[in-house]
Design an enzyme around this catalytic site. Structure first.
Site, PDB file in Angstrom:
ATOM      1  N   GLY A   1       0.811  -1.215   0.000  1.00  0.00           N
ATOM      2  CA  GLY A   1       0.000   0.000   0.000  1.00  0.00           C
ATOM      3  C   GLY A   1       0.839   1.258   0.000  1.00  0.00           C
ATOM      4  O   GLY A   1       0.466   2.275   0.581  1.00  0.00           O
TER       5      GLY A   1
ATOM      6  N   SER B   1       4.636  -5.376  -3.156  1.00  0.00           N
ATOM      7  CA  SER B   1       4.631  -3.919  -3.284  1.00  0.00           C
ATOM      8  C   SER B   1       5.350  -3.283  -2.084  1.00  0.00           C
ATOM      9  O   SER B   1       6.472  -3.675  -1.788  1.00  0.00           O
ATOM     10  CB  SER B   1       3.191  -3.424  -3.449  1.00  0.00           C
ATOM     11  OG  SER B   1       3.171  -2.085  -3.853  1.00  0.00           O
TER      12      SER B   1
END
Ligand SMILES: *[C@@H]1O[C@H](CO)[C@@H](O)[C@H](O)[C@H]1NC(C)=O
Ligand SMILES: *[C@@H]1O[C@H](CO)[C@@H](O)[C@H](O)[C@H]1NC(C)=O
Ligand SMILES: *[C@@H]1O[C@H](CO)[C@@H](O)[C@H](O)[C@H]1NC(C)=O
Ligand SMILES: *[C@@H]1O[C@H](CO)[C@@H](O)[C@H](O)[C@H]1NC(C)=O
Ligand SMILES: *[C@@H]1O[C@H](CO)[C@@H](O)[C@H](O)[C@H]1NC(C)=O
Ligand SMILES: *[C@@H]1O[C@H](CO)[C@@H](O)[C@H](O)[C@H]1NC(C)=O
Ligand SMILES: *[C@@H]1O[C@H](CO)[C@@H](O)[C@H](O)[C@H]1NC(C)=O
Ligand SMILES: *[C@@H]1O[C@H](CO)[C@@H](O)[C@H](O)[C@H]1NC(C)=O
Ligand SMILES: *[C@@H]1O[C@H](CO)[C@@H](O)[C@H](O)[C@H]1NC(C)=O
Ligand SMILES: *[C@@H]1O[C@H](CO)[C@@H](O)[C@H](O)[C@H]1NC(C)=O
Ligand SMILES: *[C@@H]1O[C@H](CO)[C@@H](O)[C@H](O)[C@H]1NC(C)=O
Ligand SMILES: CC(=O)N[C@H]1CO[C@H](CO)[C@@H](O)[C@@H]1O
Length: 539
Positions: A120, A209
Site C-alpha cells: 500500500g 509492493s
C-alpha cells in the site's frame, strides 16, 4: 497404564477443544483464544497485540512492549482495524497481528514460519485477515506444506514515516516507526511463535509492493547484522523501493515542515504539538502531502528514510556490500508494472492532464528530468541510451512507445533492480523471477496466491491454470517450507523450475503458456548503471 490414561485424557481434551473450535495460547503477557476451521483445516488467531498502543507520547515512537492483559482470556477470533490512512479512518491503537497454520499440538515438531507485510505504498493497507485468510492458496498448494503465516499491522504515512530533524532530536520519537513496528512483529515471532508450533530458527519474510519494500528494508536493517537473527529467508514480490533520502535532507525535511504547517504546529515546539493534535487532522494533512507529489516531481511521499541506525545505507550500497540479514533471497517483478506509476498521458497523442504529458519524445524527456531531477545531463543521456526509443527487454521482444519506455525505467529503478539487488546479496542462494502474463501490471501476479480465487482451481486438472498455480504458487510454498523453491516442485520434471541465479544467470519466468528460464545479463547491466548513479537519485 498411567501413561496411556494420561494420553487418553489428553486426546479427550484435544477432541473437546477441536469440537468447540477453540484453542488457547498462554504467553507471559496474556492468554489468547483462537479457533479451528474445519472447512479450511487451519488453526488461527486473528488478533493479538504485539505492541502498546502508539498513542499520546508513543505517537511517532518505536513500538513499546505490549501491555499485560489481566482481565481474562483475550478474544483472538476478531479482526482488527487499519492504522489511520487514506481510504479509512482506522485507529491509532493498531499494533496487532494475526497468525494461522495447520492444526498443531504441543509435542509435535515445530514448523517453519512466514511473516508477511502488507502493501500500500507505505501510505495505506492493513494486516488483518478474515477466513479463508490471505496467503491460504500458498499453504494449500500441497499437503507437503506445513508452515505458519503471521500477518502484522504496521503504521503508515505520517504515523509510520515522519522524517525530519525534530524527530531525530526527540528522545521519545523515532524515525521509521513503521519499519520498527515490523521489526517488533519479527521480535514477537522470535519470542512467542513456539507456543503456536512455529520454529523461530526457520523464519521467512514476504510481502508484495510496499510489503516487499518492507522485506527489503528488514533485509538491510541494522547494517545486515540484526541480533538475534529474526529470519533467514526473504521473498520480495515487486518490492516498491522509492527514493530514499537521509532523514534531514531537504526533500525529507520539507515533508515534516509541510505536515507541521498543515496541522498548525509550526514553531519551536512543533513536535510536542504534533503529538497532541487530533488524529483526523494528521490523517487529512498526511493525505494532502501524499497528493502533492506527482510522478513528475518525485514519487516520494511517505517512505523509509536513512536514519543512521535501522537504515544505515541506501539499498544500492548496502546490497553491493553484502550487508544483509538473509541466507536465501528471492526477488520477483512484473513485466509492465512500472506503467502503474507513470503519468497516463504519456500514452496519448495529446493530453489535458496537469501537468500535461503526451507520447512525444519531448514529453518523455520532460518526464525523465522531472522524475530524476538529481541526475546529471550526461547520466540522463546514458539512461536514454540504455532504454532507447525503439528497444527490447527480457521477455519484451520489442517496444516503440514512450509509455512503455518510461514504464521500464520506473520499473527497473523502483521495483526490478531492488528485487535483483536483494536476491544477489543473499549469503547463500539467490532467485529472481518475472511475471509476464498480460497485463503483467503491478499486482497482476497476486491473483494466483493472495486470496482464494476460482482461477487457481479452474479448467481441467491437467490444464494450464493448474500448472501455473502448482508451478508458481507451489514454488513460493516450497521456498517457505525448505528455503529451496524446487525441493517440493509440484510440476512435471519436463516443466522448468526456478533456476538459481548463481551460476545460471537466469530468472524464472511465468508466462501465459507456462514457465521458462531466461538470461538476465541485460537487466544486470541496466541495474549496474542505476547502482552507479544511485547517489544522484537517491536509491
Ligand atoms: C489437516 O492438517 C493436518 C496437518 O497437516 C493433517 O494431518 C490432516 O490430515 C489435515 N486434515 C484434513 C481433513 O485435511
Ligand atoms: C478486558 O478489558 C478490555 C478493555 O476494557 C475489554 O475490551 C475486554 O472485553 C475485556 N476482556 C474480558 C475477557 O473481560
Ligand atoms: C470474539 O469476537 C468475535 C467478533 O466480534 C465474536 O464473534 C465472538 O463471539 C467473540 N468470542 C468470544 C468468546 O467472546
Ligand atoms: C472518520 O472520522 C470523521 C471525523 O471524526 C467522521 O466524521 C467520519 O464519519 C469517520 N468516517 C468513518 C467511515 O468512520
Ligand atoms: C485446498 O486443497 C485441496 C486439495 O488440493 C482442494 O481440494 C481444495 O479445493 C483447496 N481449497 C481451496 C479453498 O482452494
Ligand atoms: C489552522 O489555522 C488556521 C488559521 O487560524 C485555521 O483556519 C485552520 O482551520 C487551522 N487548521 C487546523 C488543522 O487546525
Ligand atoms: C489520455 O490521458 C488521460 C490521462 O491523462 C486519460 O484519462 C485518457 O484516457 C487518455 N486517453 C487515451 C485515448 O488514452
Ligand atoms: C506534447 O508535449 C510536448 C512537450 O511538453 C509539447 O511541446 C507538445 O506541444 C505536445 N503536443 C501535443 C500535440 O499536445
Ligand atoms: C510499434 O510496434 C507495433 C507492434 O509492436 C506496431 O504495430 C506499430 O506500428 C509500431 N509503431 C511504430 C510507430 O513504429
Ligand atoms: C485460467 O486463468 C485465466 C486468468 O489468468 C482465466 O482468464 C481463464 O479463464 C482460466 N482458464 C480456464 C480454462 O479456466
Ligand atoms: C526449515 O524447516 C524445513 C522443514 O522442516 C527444513 O526442510 C529446512 O531445512 C529448515 N530450514 C532451516 C533454515 O532450518
Ligand atoms: C510536463 C511537465 O511538467 N514536465 C516537467 C517535469 O519536470 C521537469 C524538471 O523539473 C520539467 O523540466 C518539465 O517541464
Amino acid at each position: 497404564m498411567r501413561r496411556s490414561s494420561l494420553l487418553l485424557a489428553f486426546l479427550a481434551s484435544l477432541a473437546t477443544t477441536l469440537a468447540q473450535g477453540t484453542l488457547t495460547a498462554s504467553l507471559d503477557y496474556g492468554t489468547f483464544a483462537g479457533a479451528y476451521s474445519l472447512k479450511y483445516n487451519i488453526s488461527y488467531y486473528q488478533k493479538i497485540p504485539f505492541g502498546a498502543p502508539p498513542t499520546g507520547q508513543n505517537r511517532f515512537r518505536a513500538p513499546q512492549p505490549p501491555l499485560p492483559i489481566t482481565n481474562g482470556t483475550y478474544n483472538s477470533t476478531q479482526t482488527f482495524d487499519y492504522c489511520p490512512q487514506r481510504t479509512v479512518n482506522g485507529t491509532e491503537d493498531c499494533l496487532y497481528l494475526g497468525l494461522y497454520g495447520r492444526p498443531w499440538s504441543t509435542g509435535q515438531p515445530l514448523r517453519p514460519v512466514v511473516v508477511v507485510f502488507f502493501g500500500g505504498a507505505f501510505i495505506e493497507g492493513g494486516g488483518s485477515f478474515s477466513i479463508p485468510p490471505a496467503g491460504y492458496p500458498v499453504l494449500n498448494a500441497s499437503s507437503a506444506n506445513d508452515f505458519i503465516f503471521v500477518y502484522p499491522n504496521y503504521r503508515v504515512n505520517a504515523f509510520g514515516f515522519l522524517p525530519g530533524k525534530q524527530i531525530a532530536e526527540d528522545a521519545a520519537s523515532d524515525l521509521n516507526p513503521g519499519l520498527l513496528d515490523q521489526q517488533a512483529a519479527l521480535q514477537w515471532t522470535h519470542s512467542y511463535i513456539a507456543h503456536f508450533g512455529g520454529d523461530r530458527t526457520n523464519v521467512s519474510i514476504w510481502g508484495q509492493s510496499a510489503g516487499a519494500g518492507s522485506v527489503v528494508a528488514q533485509v538491510i536493517a541494522n547494517g545486515g547484522r540484526t541480533e538475534p537473527k529474526l529470519f533467514t529467508k526473504a521473498l520480495a514480490s515487486s518490492p516498491f523501493w522509492p527514493k530514499t533520502y537521509a532523514y534531514a535532507a531537504p526533500q525529507a525535511q520539507a515533508i515534516y515542515d509541510a505536515l507541521a504547517a498543515l496541522a498548525n504546529c509550526t514553531g519551536p515546539h512543533s513536535l510536542r504539538c504534533l503529538k497532541r493534535v487530533d488524529v483526523q487532522t494528521l490523517r487529512t494533512a498526511a493525505l494532502a502531502i501524499s497528493g502533492s507529489h506527482t510522478s513528475n516531481t518525485s514519487s516520494y511521499t511517505w517512505a523509509p528514510v536513512l536514519d543512521g541506525a535501522f537504515l544505515q545505507r541506501p539499498l544500492s550500497i548496502a546490497t553491493a556490500r553484502g550487508e544483509v540479514n538473509i541466507d536465501a533471497g528471492w526477488g520477483m517483478y512484473n513485466l509492465h508494472e512500472g506503467e502503474n506509476f507513470i503519468p497516463p498521458g504519456l500514452q496519448n497523442a495529446t493530453d489535458t492532464g496537469s501537468p500535461p504529458f503526451n507520447a512525444s519524445l519531448a514529453s518523455f524527456e520532460g518526464w525523465l528530468k522531472g522524475y530524476l531531477p538529481g541526475l546529471s545531463a550526461q547520466n540522463l543521456q546514458r539512461a536514454q541510451h540504455l532504454y532507447p526509443s525503439l528497444g527490447s527487454a527480457e521477455n519484451l521482444p520489442v517496444y516503440n512507445t514512450t509509455y512503455v519506455r518510461a514504464g521500464l525505467i520506473y520499473r527497473d529503478t523502483v521495483l526490478a533492480c531492488p528485487a535483483l539487488w536483494m536476491a544477489r546479496a543473499s549469503h547463500s542462494t539467490a532467485y529472481l523471477g518475472e511475471y509476464t502474463i498480460a497485463p503483467a501490471r503491478h499486482g497482476s501476479d497476486t491473483i494466483w496466491w493472495n486470496q482464494v480465487n476460482a482461477i487457481q482451481q479452474s479448467g481441467p486438472a491437467d490444464g494450464l491454470n493448474h500448472t501455473l498455480y502448482a508451478g508458481y504458487t507451489g514454488a513460493f510454498a516450497s521456498f517457505f517450507q525448505t528455503g529451496d523453491p524446487n525441493a517440493h516442485k509440484l510440476t512435471a520434471a519436463s516443466v522448468p523450475g526456478v533456476p538459481a541465479l548463481n551460476p545460471t544467470g537466469e530468472e524464472f519466468v511465468i508466462e501465459s503458456t507456462g514457465f521458462a528460464n531466461v538470461g538476465v545479463a541485460r537487466l544486470e547491466a541496466r541495474c549496474a548503471f542505476w547502482r552507479s548513479v544511485g547517489g544522484e537519485i537517491p536509491i
